[in-house]
Design a protein around this motif. Structure first.
Motif, short mmCIF file in Angstrom:
data_model
loop_
_atom_site.label_atom_id
_atom_site.label_comp_id
_atom_site.label_asym_id
_atom_site.label_seq_id
_atom_site.Cartn_x
_atom_site.Cartn_y
_atom_site.Cartn_z
N LEU A 1 0.83 -1.20 0.00
CA LEU A 1 0.00 0.00 0.00
C LEU A 1 0.87 1.26 0.00
CD1 LEU A 1 -2.78 -1.11 2.51
CD2 LEU A 1 -3.01 -0.89 0.02
N ALA A 2 1.94 1.24 0.78
CA ALA A 2 2.84 2.39 0.84
C ALA A 2 3.52 2.61 -0.51
CB ALA A 2 3.89 2.19 1.93
N ASP A 3 3.78 1.51 -1.23
CA ASP A 3 4.43 1.62 -2.53
C ASP A 3 3.48 2.01 -3.65
OD1 ASP A 3 6.92 1.01 -1.51
OD2 ASP A 3 6.84 -1.12 -2.03
N GLY A 4 2.17 2.04 -3.35
CA GLY A 4 1.23 2.55 -4.34
C GLY A 4 0.18 1.60 -4.85
N ALA A 5 0.08 0.41 -4.27
CA ALA A 5 -0.95 -0.52 -4.73
C ALA A 5 -2.35 0.02 -4.44
CB ALA A 5 -0.79 -1.88 -4.05
N THR A 6 -3.24 -0.10 -5.41
CA THR A 6 -4.64 0.27 -5.23
C THR A 6 -5.44 -0.91 -4.68
OG1 THR A 6 -4.50 1.80 -7.10
CG2 THR A 6 -6.71 1.16 -6.39
N PHE A 7 -5.08 -2.10 -5.15
CA PHE A 7 -5.82 -3.31 -4.78
C PHE A 7 -4.88 -4.31 -4.10
CE2 PHE A 7 -7.19 -1.72 -8.98
CZ PHE A 7 -8.50 -1.35 -8.70
N ILE A 8 -5.44 -5.08 -3.16
CA ILE A 8 -4.74 -6.19 -2.54
C ILE A 8 -5.52 -7.45 -2.86
CG2 ILE A 8 -3.98 -7.24 -0.38
CD1 ILE A 8 -2.40 -4.73 -1.10
N ASP A 9 -4.87 -8.39 -3.58
CA ASP A 9 -5.54 -9.60 -4.06
C ASP A 9 -5.12 -10.78 -3.19
OD1 ASP A 9 -7.22 -10.96 -5.89
OD2 ASP A 9 -5.47 -11.67 -7.03
N ILE A 10 -6.06 -11.30 -2.41
CA ILE A 10 -5.78 -12.37 -1.45
C ILE A 10 -6.28 -13.70 -2.00
CG2 ILE A 10 -6.28 -13.23 0.88
CD1 ILE A 10 -6.62 -10.26 1.71
N GLY A 11 -5.37 -14.68 -2.07
CA GLY A 11 -5.74 -15.98 -2.60
C GLY A 11 -5.21 -17.12 -1.75
N GLY A 12 -6.01 -18.18 -1.64
CA GLY A 12 -5.61 -19.32 -0.82
C GLY A 12 -5.51 -20.63 -1.58
N GLN B 1 -10.61 -21.46 5.16
CA GLN B 1 -9.84 -21.32 6.39
C GLN B 1 -8.54 -20.54 6.18
OE1 GLN B 1 -9.42 -25.35 7.78
NE2 GLN B 1 -11.59 -25.51 8.39
N ARG B 2 -8.02 -20.59 4.96
CA ARG B 2 -6.81 -19.83 4.65
C ARG B 2 -7.11 -18.34 4.45
NH1 ARG B 2 -3.56 -23.49 0.08
NH2 ARG B 2 -3.02 -25.25 1.43
N VAL B 3 -8.15 -18.05 3.65
CA VAL B 3 -8.31 -16.65 3.21
C VAL B 3 -9.13 -15.76 4.14
CG1 VAL B 3 -8.00 -17.25 0.78
CG2 VAL B 3 -10.31 -17.12 1.71
N ILE B 4 -10.15 -16.31 4.80
CA ILE B 4 -11.04 -15.45 5.59
C ILE B 4 -10.30 -14.76 6.75
CG2 ILE B 4 -13.11 -15.36 7.03
CD1 ILE B 4 -13.60 -15.60 3.97
N PRO B 5 -9.48 -15.47 7.53
CA PRO B 5 -8.75 -14.77 8.59
C PRO B 5 -7.83 -13.66 8.05
CG PRO B 5 -8.66 -17.15 8.94
CD PRO B 5 -9.22 -16.94 7.56
N VAL B 6 -7.29 -13.88 6.87
CA VAL B 6 -6.39 -12.87 6.28
C VAL B 6 -7.19 -11.65 5.81
CG1 VAL B 6 -4.72 -12.41 4.45
CG2 VAL B 6 -4.67 -14.59 5.68
N ILE B 7 -8.34 -11.90 5.20
CA ILE B 7 -9.21 -10.78 4.81
C ILE B 7 -9.58 -9.96 6.04
CG2 ILE B 7 -11.51 -10.18 3.95
CD1 ILE B 7 -11.23 -12.67 2.07
N ASP B 8 -9.98 -10.64 7.12
CA ASP B 8 -10.33 -9.94 8.36
C ASP B 8 -9.15 -9.15 8.92
OD1 ASP B 8 -12.89 -10.96 8.24
OD2 ASP B 8 -12.54 -12.58 9.69
N LEU B 9 -7.97 -9.76 8.88
CA LEU B 9 -6.76 -9.12 9.40
C LEU B 9 -6.45 -7.84 8.62
CD1 LEU B 9 -4.30 -9.59 11.37
CD2 LEU B 9 -3.14 -10.63 9.40
N VAL B 10 -6.48 -7.94 7.30
CA VAL B 10 -6.16 -6.77 6.47
C VAL B 10 -7.23 -5.69 6.63
CG1 VAL B 10 -5.81 -5.97 4.11
CG2 VAL B 10 -4.84 -8.16 4.84
N LYS B 11 -8.50 -6.12 6.68
CA LYS B 11 -9.60 -5.16 6.88
C LYS B 11 -9.43 -4.39 8.19
CE LYS B 11 -12.69 -5.12 3.60
NZ LYS B 11 -13.12 -3.83 3.03
N LYS B 12 -9.04 -5.09 9.23
CA LYS B 12 -8.90 -4.47 10.54
C LYS B 12 -7.79 -3.43 10.55
CE LYS B 12 -7.78 -5.56 15.37
NZ LYS B 12 -7.43 -6.64 16.33
#
Length: 276
Positions: A49-60, A77-88
């Motif tokens: 994000l600091a480097d300029g990304a507009t989107f973060i694409d999370i895949g499991g 089980q792989r992706v949902i905790p990561v989505i929650d973590l990044v959202k938070k």
């Protein structure tokens, strides 16, 4: 279509953007297993994000050729905790989920993702497009044949670019009928295509503008680069940047990348060429 609506966040694609790849997989071709803790994930997303990304694409689910097939439940089980973590920690980040399974996407939508990235364009799960249409989020549809386990044997085309355009014409029709408003197309470099076909596709990428839809290009560190140069994926950043410039020249609006800073530099230099 120069603007997409990501759950109320309007993003103008008249200038190209970068999507940062976050693989929560042990076996992805370049960075599999690299993210072992919440701290690792947050550090990577923060840097992107600091480097300029507009989107973060999370895949499991690793979609590299011959990858291991895992269950939908394990993928969730792989992706949902990561989505929650990044959202938070990064509530303003625009999060995409990379999955061809409707059950995974349905759960990810409940947890606030703003884009769906489907390598199969709905072919591997008939429920996908209806769910995306009901959610009202942008949909990235990619060209591929078969599955990650079978695609290497499905590389015969009579006319590569024509057949890819026919594929997207049919898939876009289905997506529109499912109520999907914002559609992006990904030509699927490396998916059911030989190295030679990947370069043929890149050379003719501008012919995909036939659909009037934004093009997402995913060439980052792929085998078309490192096999051609006789190097490894970890050595393929320079080659990636070279091909990114070609993607932009051919009208790509989103670069899906492992290395955000360098991709943003390519965009900045390309814009300088365009503006003078």
């Amino acid at each position: 279509m120069s603007t997409i609506n990501c759950a109320g966040k309007l993003i103008d694609l008249s200038t190209p953007h970068v999507m940062g790849i976050v693989n929560i997989t042990p076996d992805s071709f370049y960075d599999g297993g690299a993210l072992k803790s919440d701290k690792d994930i947050l550090n990577q997303v923060e840097t992107m994000l600091a480097d300029g990304a507009t989107f973060i694409d999370i895949g499991g689910y690793s979609s590299r050729p011959d990858s291991e097939d895992i269950s939908a439940e394990e993928e969730i089980q792989r992706v949902i905790p990561v989505i929650d973590l990044v959202k938070k920690h990064f509530p303003s980040a625009v999060i995409s989920c990379d999955s061809f399974r409707e059950s995974v996407i349905a759960r990810a939508l409940q947890h606030g993702i703003e884009i769906v990235n489907d390598i199969s364009a709905g072919h591997l799960d008939a429920k996908m497009m209806e769910t995306v249409g009901n959610a009202g989020v942008p949909y990235i549809m990619m060209h591929m044949r078969g599955t990650s386990q079978t695609m290497k044997s499905l590389t015969h085309y009579d006319d590569l670019v024509l057949e890819i355009n026919q594929y997207f014409a049919e898939r876009v029709h289905v997506a529109r009928a499912s109520g999907i408003k914002d559609i992006l197309i990904d030509p699927g470099f490396g998916f059911a295509k030989t190295t030679q076909q990947n370069f043929q596709l890149l050379k003719n990428l501008d012919l995909l503008h036939f659909h009037g839809l934004p093009i997402l290009a995913g060439v980052s560190r792929k085998s078309m680069i490192y096999k051609t140069l006789g190097i490894t994926a970890s050595e393929a950043l320079n080659g990636t940047s070279a091909l990114h410039m070609k993607c932009l020249d051919q009208g790509a609006k989103i670069l899906r990348v492992h290395d955000v800073k360098e991709a943003m530099e390519v965009i900045q230099l390309h814009q300088s060429i365009q503006n003078n």
